[in-house]
Design a protein around this motif. Structure first.
Motif, PDB file in Angstrom:
ATOM      1  N   ASP A 227       0.818  -1.215   0.000  1.00  0.00           N
ATOM      2  CA  ASP A 227       0.000   0.000   0.000  1.00  0.00           C
ATOM      3  C   ASP A 227       0.847   1.258   0.000  1.00  0.00           C
ATOM      4  O   ASP A 227       0.354   2.348  -0.316  1.00  0.00           O
ATOM      5  CB  ASP A 227      -0.952   0.005   1.197  1.00  0.00           C
ATOM      6  CG  ASP A 227      -0.197   0.026   2.521  1.00  0.00           C
ATOM      7  OD1 ASP A 227       0.819  -0.679   2.631  1.00  0.00           O
ATOM      8  OD2 ASP A 227      -0.624   0.743   3.450  1.00  0.00           O
ATOM      9  N   THR A 379      -7.411  -1.323  -2.751  1.00  0.00           N
ATOM     10  CA  THR A 379      -7.583  -1.863  -1.399  1.00  0.00           C
ATOM     11  C   THR A 379      -8.064  -3.301  -1.456  1.00  0.00           C
ATOM     12  O   THR A 379      -7.568  -4.169  -0.722  1.00  0.00           O
ATOM     13  CB  THR A 379      -8.573  -1.000  -0.608  1.00  0.00           C
ATOM     14  OG1 THR A 379      -8.107   0.350  -0.573  1.00  0.00           O
ATOM     15  CG2 THR A 379      -8.720  -1.519   0.812  1.00  0.00           C
ATOM     16  N   TYR A 382      -5.283  -5.494  -2.666  1.00  0.00           N
ATOM     17  CA  TYR A 382      -4.325  -5.644  -1.578  1.00  0.00           C
ATOM     18  C   TYR A 382      -4.790  -6.730  -0.602  1.00  0.00           C
ATOM     19  O   TYR A 382      -4.019  -7.603  -0.185  1.00  0.00           O
ATOM     20  CB  TYR A 382      -4.185  -4.280  -0.894  1.00  0.00           C
ATOM     21  CG  TYR A 382      -3.190  -4.199   0.228  1.00  0.00           C
ATOM     22  CD1 TYR A 382      -2.090  -5.036   0.299  1.00  0.00           C
ATOM     23  CD2 TYR A 382      -3.349  -3.242   1.227  1.00  0.00           C
ATOM     24  CE1 TYR A 382      -1.179  -4.930   1.324  1.00  0.00           C
ATOM     25  CE2 TYR A 382      -2.432  -3.127   2.250  1.00  0.00           C
ATOM     26  CZ  TYR A 382      -1.357  -3.976   2.301  1.00  0.00           C
ATOM     27  OH  TYR A 382      -0.459  -3.871   3.312  1.00  0.00           O
ATOM     28  N   HIS A 409      -4.305  -0.669   7.495  1.00  0.00           N
ATOM     29  CA  HIS A 409      -4.661   0.059   6.278  1.00  0.00           C
ATOM     30  C   HIS A 409      -6.161   0.005   6.040  1.00  0.00           C
ATOM     31  O   HIS A 409      -6.777   0.960   5.590  1.00  0.00           O
ATOM     32  CB  HIS A 409      -3.918  -0.564   5.099  1.00  0.00           C
ATOM     33  CG  HIS A 409      -4.264   0.057   3.788  1.00  0.00           C
ATOM     34  ND1 HIS A 409      -3.813   1.300   3.412  1.00  0.00           N
ATOM     35  CD2 HIS A 409      -5.046  -0.389   2.769  1.00  0.00           C
ATOM     36  CE1 HIS A 409      -4.268   1.594   2.215  1.00  0.00           C
ATOM     37  NE2 HIS A 409      -5.015   0.589   1.812  1.00  0.00           N
ATOM     38  N   GLU A 410      -6.783  -1.127   6.373  1.00  0.00           N
ATOM     39  CA  GLU A 410      -8.190  -1.338   6.058  1.00  0.00           C
ATOM     40  C   GLU A 410      -9.096  -0.500   6.949  1.00  0.00           C
ATOM     41  O   GLU A 410     -10.112   0.007   6.521  1.00  0.00           O
ATOM     42  CB  GLU A 410      -8.524  -2.832   6.219  1.00  0.00           C
ATOM     43  CG  GLU A 410      -9.947  -3.180   5.813  1.00  0.00           C
ATOM     44  CD  GLU A 410     -10.237  -4.648   6.020  1.00  0.00           C
ATOM     45  OE1 GLU A 410      -9.675  -5.236   6.964  1.00  0.00           O
ATOM     46  OE2 GLU A 410     -11.034  -5.202   5.251  1.00  0.00           O
TER      47      GLU A 410
END
Length: 459
Positions: A227, A379, A382, A409-410
């Motif tokens: 990311d 996303t 990923y 990140h999520e």
């Protein structure tokens, strides 16, 4: 009599095996690795040619009279240069680099040059590594490149923190070519893990562009940091020559490559033969095997069984299996490694993307919606890559680390703030260097590897 009859049979089997290997090698083109990847958009690929120009500026002695004139009309402005470090300034601890303020694109850029074949210090960085020597954040990294990254951060930490706080809307970009790409990628990892050292910078503001990247981290780290880290690999065409950058492809340790620099084609050929005989599952489950970092952008210009030059196409993905595992044999295997060539072809590819967008005449509102959907697609891709890593039993694919995980990140801003709070709990001592910080946050196990200390919450 049976022995005499057996000899021709063994010879036939041997010849068939060799013919099969040669056939697979001849049919395997660079485009095969990325043929199932999605096409890159102009918005996400736009920084690449510009980043190449910043890296080229590190090679220049006089920025006001550059040797390489910018083709894209975005030459570096010497008045916006914050600092420029030479070999004398780095004291053989890291490659030369510069720090640049790009006000037009709201970007703070630290660009690192590639290998200088005339400097012993660059070879010293490459040779400072053994297979599995440095364990870092649940995976393995190149020891010499990590030490160089720690030295750069230790040197420029205060300047970076000042710029990040002075320009809160600017992104912080680390970029490098070849040797510098490995330093930039590991530098990004250390910054993401210790964002409190740079004024609690948001993870979304940090990014890295590794041009012609060195294989510097294990597969779980390469996927986990996709990311923030982007790798650009060029595969061009030159009539009947198969050109593809060798460095992101060969898993041969960097120190072995440059020990045998004058016989590089032999090394690549032998490595190609060896990798053909290794099952893919075994390669994926080797935790010490290093890979090109992050999300991959593959610039493809050649088609199978076709000669001549074709318009470049950029494909992108976060691959797990098939992450440039095979070397493409070529008499010019090093041609696509040149930063000048990569900059030119990246600019051509971007111009074609922009031309196609202008022909379609996409309204501004739809462009914004497309940009939002692109972030969502990345996303989801990923997340799928992380799940794929677990499915393939990649070691430590979901390593319980407080840094660099997909969960952070999520969850977005809320998780990002909690992560910064958790990171600040590991308060750093005043005057502590980045090298000392790495040694303090990471313990050595019985075999001498660096392993992340347990979180207080885990205790």
């Amino acid at each position: 009599m049976s022995i005499v009859c057996g000899l021709p049979l063994l010879e036939c089997v041997y010849c068939l095996a060799c013919a099969r290997w040669a056939w697979k090698r001849c049919l395997h083109t660079a485009g095969h690795d990325s043929e199932t990847w999605g096409l890159s958009t102009a918005q996400e690929f736009e920084p690449v040619p510009r980043i190449c120009r910043y890296i080229l500026a590190v090679y220049e002695d006089d920025l006001r009279h550059p040797l390489w004139e910018p083709e894209g009309g975005y030459g570096i402005n010497p008045d916006c240069l914050v600092l420029k470090r030479t070999y004398e300034d780095t004291h053989a601890q890291a490659p030369p680099y510069l720090l640049y303020l790009d006000h037009d694109h709201a970007d703070i850029v630290l660009a690192i040059r590639g290998l200088n074949m005339a400097k012993e210090s660059d070879y010293a960085v490459l040779l400072d590594n053994k297979l599995g020597q440095r364990k870092f954040d649940g995976g393995y990294v190149h020891n010499g490149l990590l030490k160089a990254a720690a030295w750069v951060l230790d040197k420029e930490c205060d300047t970076l923190k000042e710029l990040v706080e002075k320009y809160p809307n600017y992104t912080l970009t680390f970029a490098g070519h070849s040797l510098g790409s490995g330093v930039a990628a590991l530098l990004t990892m250390v910054v993401v893990q210790n964002r409190d050292r740079l004024g609690h910078i948001d993870r979304k503001r940090v990014r890295c562009f590794a041009i012609a990247p060195a294989r510097c981290m294990s597969l779980n780290l390469a996927v986990r940091y996709a990311d923030v880290i982007n790798s650009i690999v060029l595969q061009a065409s030159c009539y009947y020559l198969l050109l593809d950058d060798f460095l992101p492809r060969t898993a041969t340790p960097l120190e072995d490559i440059f020990k045998s620099l004058f016989c590089l084609p032999c090394i690549l050929c032998l490595r190609c033969m060896k990798d053909t005989c290794i099952p893919e599952q075994k390669m994926l489950r080797d935790p010490r095997r290093l890979y090109a970092p992050g999300r991959l952008y593959h610039i493809v210009e050649r088609k199978p069984f076709r000669c001549g030059r074709f318009p470049p196409v950029v494909r992108t993905a976060v691959p797990v299996d098939g992450r440039f595992e095979h070397i493409v044999l070529s008499c010019n295997a090093t041609s696509d490694h040149a930063i000048v060539w990569i900059e030119r072809e990246a600019q051509r590819a971007l111009n074609l993307m922009l031309e196609n967008d202008s022909i379609m005449e996409i309204p501004v509102k739809q462009k914004m919606e497309r940009q939002e959907s692109l972030v969502k697609e990345h996303t989801e891709e990923y997340k799928a890559a992380m799940q794929r890593a677990v499915t393939l039993s990649v070691p430590h694919a979901y390593s319980p680390s407080p840094y660099g995980t997909f969960d952070e990140h999520e969850e977005g801003e809320q998780s990002d703030k909690s992560s910064s709070t958790g990171s600040s709990k590991r308060s750093t001592k005043k005057g502590e260097s980045w090298g000392e910080l790495i040694e303090r946050l990471f313990d050595r196990d019985e075999s001498g590897h660096m392993v992340l200390k347990k979180s207080p919450r885990a205790d």
